[in-house]
Design an enzyme around this catalytic site. Structure first.
Site, PDB file in Angstrom:
ATOM      1  N   ASP A  93      69.139  -3.616  32.788  1.00 38.44           N
ATOM      2  CA  ASP A  93      68.273  -3.300  33.926  1.00 38.44           C
ATOM      3  C   ASP A  93      69.066  -2.326  34.791  1.00 38.44           C
ATOM      4  O   ASP A  93      69.999  -2.725  35.493  1.00 38.44           O
ATOM      5  CB  ASP A  93      67.949  -4.594  34.677  1.00 38.44           C
ATOM      6  CG  ASP A  93      67.228  -4.350  36.001  1.00 38.44           C
ATOM      7  OD1 ASP A  93      66.857  -3.193  36.293  1.00 38.44           O
ATOM      8  OD2 ASP A  93      67.034  -5.336  36.743  1.00 38.44           O
ATOM      9  N   LYS A 111      68.775   6.487  40.877  1.00 36.31           N
ATOM     10  CA  LYS A 111      67.525   6.268  40.137  1.00 36.31           C
ATOM     11  C   LYS A 111      66.367   7.019  40.772  1.00 36.31           C
ATOM     12  O   LYS A 111      65.470   7.497  40.079  1.00 36.31           O
ATOM     13  CB  LYS A 111      67.243   4.769  40.108  1.00 36.31           C
ATOM     14  CG  LYS A 111      66.117   4.344  39.173  1.00 36.31           C
ATOM     15  CD  LYS A 111      66.072   2.838  39.095  1.00 36.31           C
ATOM     16  CE  LYS A 111      64.957   2.316  38.221  1.00 36.31           C
ATOM     17  NZ  LYS A 111      65.018   0.838  38.093  1.00 36.31           N
ATOM     18  N   GLU A 117      59.901  -2.403  33.317  1.00 39.25           N
ATOM     19  CA  GLU A 117      60.460  -3.588  33.974  1.00 39.25           C
ATOM     20  C   GLU A 117      59.466  -4.765  34.006  1.00 39.25           C
ATOM     21  O   GLU A 117      59.858  -5.888  33.676  1.00 39.25           O
ATOM     22  CB  GLU A 117      60.940  -3.220  35.379  1.00 39.25           C
ATOM     23  CG  GLU A 117      62.200  -2.343  35.320  1.00 39.25           C
ATOM     24  CD  GLU A 117      62.467  -1.547  36.585  1.00 39.25           C
ATOM     25  OE1 GLU A 117      61.832  -1.824  37.622  1.00 39.25           O
ATOM     26  OE2 GLU A 117      63.317  -0.633  36.532  1.00 39.25           O
ATOM     27  N   ASP A 148      55.885  -6.795  41.740  1.00 41.40           N
ATOM     28  CA  ASP A 148      57.324  -6.551  41.917  1.00 41.40           C
ATOM     29  C   ASP A 148      57.569  -5.873  43.256  1.00 41.40           C
ATOM     30  O   ASP A 148      57.277  -4.697  43.431  1.00 41.40           O
ATOM     31  CB  ASP A 148      57.826  -5.677  40.755  1.00 41.40           C
ATOM     32  CG  ASP A 148      59.325  -5.364  40.851  1.00 41.40           C
ATOM     33  OD1 ASP A 148      59.961  -5.718  41.863  1.00 41.40           O
ATOM     34  OD2 ASP A 148      59.848  -4.751  39.902  1.00 41.40           O
TER      35      ASP A 148
END
Ligand code: ADP
Ligand code: MG
Length: 520
Positions: free
Chosen positions: A12, A74, A152, A183
């Site tokens: 992850d 990211k 994810e 999420d």
């Protein structure tokens, strides 16, 4: 390398924290601790001349050497460069990410005392094509064999489901499920609606809010506290960057405490005189109520895109650190008439899902995937051209958003002149019909057309979007019955040559505290 001794891992690669896991001989996912002894590695990199430091130690030095430090990389994935130069030089985000991945690979090899066969790396469902490509390249630059890139939310559903919630050990669903994965993380909010029937995992639609997360809650709390302070005659401490930063840190701490306790104090030391403000969970929740309510709109719009009535959802899975705030589950429970389940170990669940999927992949007989993951494309994909009548830019959508993948769709172009040698098309993603706000992915050029083609010769260009969200383009001359030679020149990301050059340069960099091994 002998496959028997190799173990695949799941990674992850998070905005703030990264986690890696493997599956032990009992089939259980296990988080691999780093050499500092932590399960979570901060996604932060500090550059020195020929060494880089990754993780906690890098974070500590950040304030002292800001020009050598990179974090939140990211967010920049898919762009040509990290948003500011590092030690005076622009760096591609995938190059920085590869150093985090290399650290994780070396740590995993140390911990497992085995070479690594390959890895599954996760990305947010909203990541578009260039961002997935950049993630894959980061993996390759880190010496990993990237088995697959998965979303994810899919990883979270696999890991939670396999813990006995709704999946059989082989990954198949006990009964058909329609799962909404909610999420809420540090800076972004993501909703994915998935359907699992047997071994088929289908994402039906995905959506979210790229500017909503824990950081917004921290800011609300700082505003509240400073408001009180100013009302009592104090200065507006937010104006000073240093104070603002420290206030945010305290706010995050207070926020976390209020997830498990009814009340606490916000304490801040301002130039020698401290102030201490009592704050209750109810007060905090009233500060962020509207933001949580906003997530309900996103849920409804994702359900609409999937043509699923919210009442047909079988369960809601809460993932992401911010779903620990009790208001989140309460709000969802009240407005959706569906069981709301918070996954355990929310920090590790995505890496666990990636590891379980990697394990399923490597243990399945050749050519027969154990489970099939079907994604949708989160953004429309098309070609930017010019409208003949008006001369204005116009996007011809080839693959609309939320189309099930894999998909191949074509479009017919034609040559404009006699004897034309090549045809070029600009590939764009997202945006409106005129190409506004679209992301330019690149350009595909059909070259070496046969000699002497007449004007208006049809050239068909096919876009194939793979299950993993990766794009390939093919072109054909139907009347000549031949494939044309085609190249995609990407606007962002590394081409093969640049990637090789970076691979060479990266060989000269060492990761502090770790001895390099030959890539698997
Ligand atoms: P991301 O995937 O976006 O990097 P995470 O899912 O790890 O982020 O979530 C990080 C966010 O979760 C941060 O804003 C953090 O403050 C918040 N968070 C972590 N634990 C708690 C808690 N106990 N209560 C409230 N918020 C929390
Ligand atoms: Mg996350």
């Amino acid at each position: 390398m002998e496959d028997d001794h190799a173990v695949p891992i799941g990674i992850d690669l998070g905005t703030t924290l990264s986690v890696m896991a493997y599956v032990n001989e009992h089939g259980e996912p296990i988080t691999i601790p780093n050499t500092e002894g932590d399960l979570l590695t901060p996604s932060a990199v500090l550059f020195d001349v020929d060494t880089v430091t990754v993780g906690k130690e890098a974070l500590k030095a950040a304030a002292l050497e800001p020009d050598s430090f990179a974090a939140f990389v990211k967010r920049d994935m898919g762009k040509p460069f990290y948003h500011r130069p590092i030690r005076g030089k622009p760096l591609p985000p995938e190059v920085i990410q590869s150093l985090i991945l290399r650290k994780l690979r070396l740590e995993a090899e140390l911990a497992l005392k085995r070479p690594l066969r390959g890895a599954v790396v996760t990305v947010p469902a909203y990541f578009n094509e260039p961002r997935r490509k950049a993630t894959q390249d980061a993996g390759v630059l880190a010496g990993l064999n990237v088995l697959d890139i998965i979303n994810e939310p899919t990883a979270a559903a696999i890991a939670y489901g396999l813990k006995g919630a709704f999946l059989n050990p082989d990954g198949s669903a006990r009964r058909p499920e329609r799962i909404l994965v909610y999420d809420l993380g540090g800076g972004t909010f993501d909703v994915t609606l998935m359907q699992i029937e047997g071994r088929l995992y289908r994402t039906l639609a995905t959506g979210g809010d790229v500017h909503l997360g824990g950081l917004d809650f921290d800011r609300r709390l700082v505003d509240f506290v400073v408001g009180k302070y100013v009302a009592a005659g104090g200065a507006d401490l937010r104006r000073d960057a240093g104070h603002f930063h420290r206030l945010l840190r305290e706010a995050e701490d207070v926020k976390r405490t209020l997830s498990s306790r009814e009340q606490t104090h916000f304490t801040y030391d301002f130039g020698g005189h401290a102030f201490r403000l009592p704050i209750t969970r109810a007060e905090f929740e009233s500060l962020i109520e509207d933001l949580i309510a906003r997530t309900l709109f996103t849920i409804r719009s994702v359900c609409r895109a999937a043509q699923v009535n919210p009442s047909e959802v079988t369960r809601v899975l809460l993932v992401g650190g911010s779903t620990r705030i009790p208001l989140v589950a309460r709000t969802l429970q009240q407005s959706l008439n569906v069981p709301v389940e918070r996954v355990p170990n929310t920090d590790e669940i995505v890496a666990h899902g990636a590891a379980l999927y990697a394990n399923l992949l490597t243990h399945s007989p050749k050519g027969k995937p154990p489970i099939t993951i079907q994604n949708v494309n989160s953004h429309a994909l098309g070609v930017l051209g010019t409208e003949k009548a008006t001369g204005r830019p116009r996007v011809a959508v080839i693959i609309p958003a939320n189309t099930p993948l894999p998909v191949t769709r074509g479009k017919r172009f034609s040559t404009e002149r006699e004897g034309q040698h090549s045809v070029r098309a600009r590939i764009v993603e997202g945006g409106d019909r005129t190409g506004k706000n679209a992301t330019q992915i690149g350009e595909c050029v059909v070259r070496d057309l046969p000699q002497g083609l007449p004007k208006d010769t049809p050239v068909e260009v096919f876009f194939s979007y793979g299950t993993n969200g990766r794009l390939t383009v093919r072109a054909r001359l139907p009347e000549q019955n031949r494939e044309a030679v085609l190249t995609i020149r990407r606007d962002t990301g590394l081409d093969d040559q640049a990637r090789q050059q970076w691979a060479e340069r990266l060989k000269l960099l060492r990761i502090a505290g770790l001895e390099d091994t030959e890539p698997a």
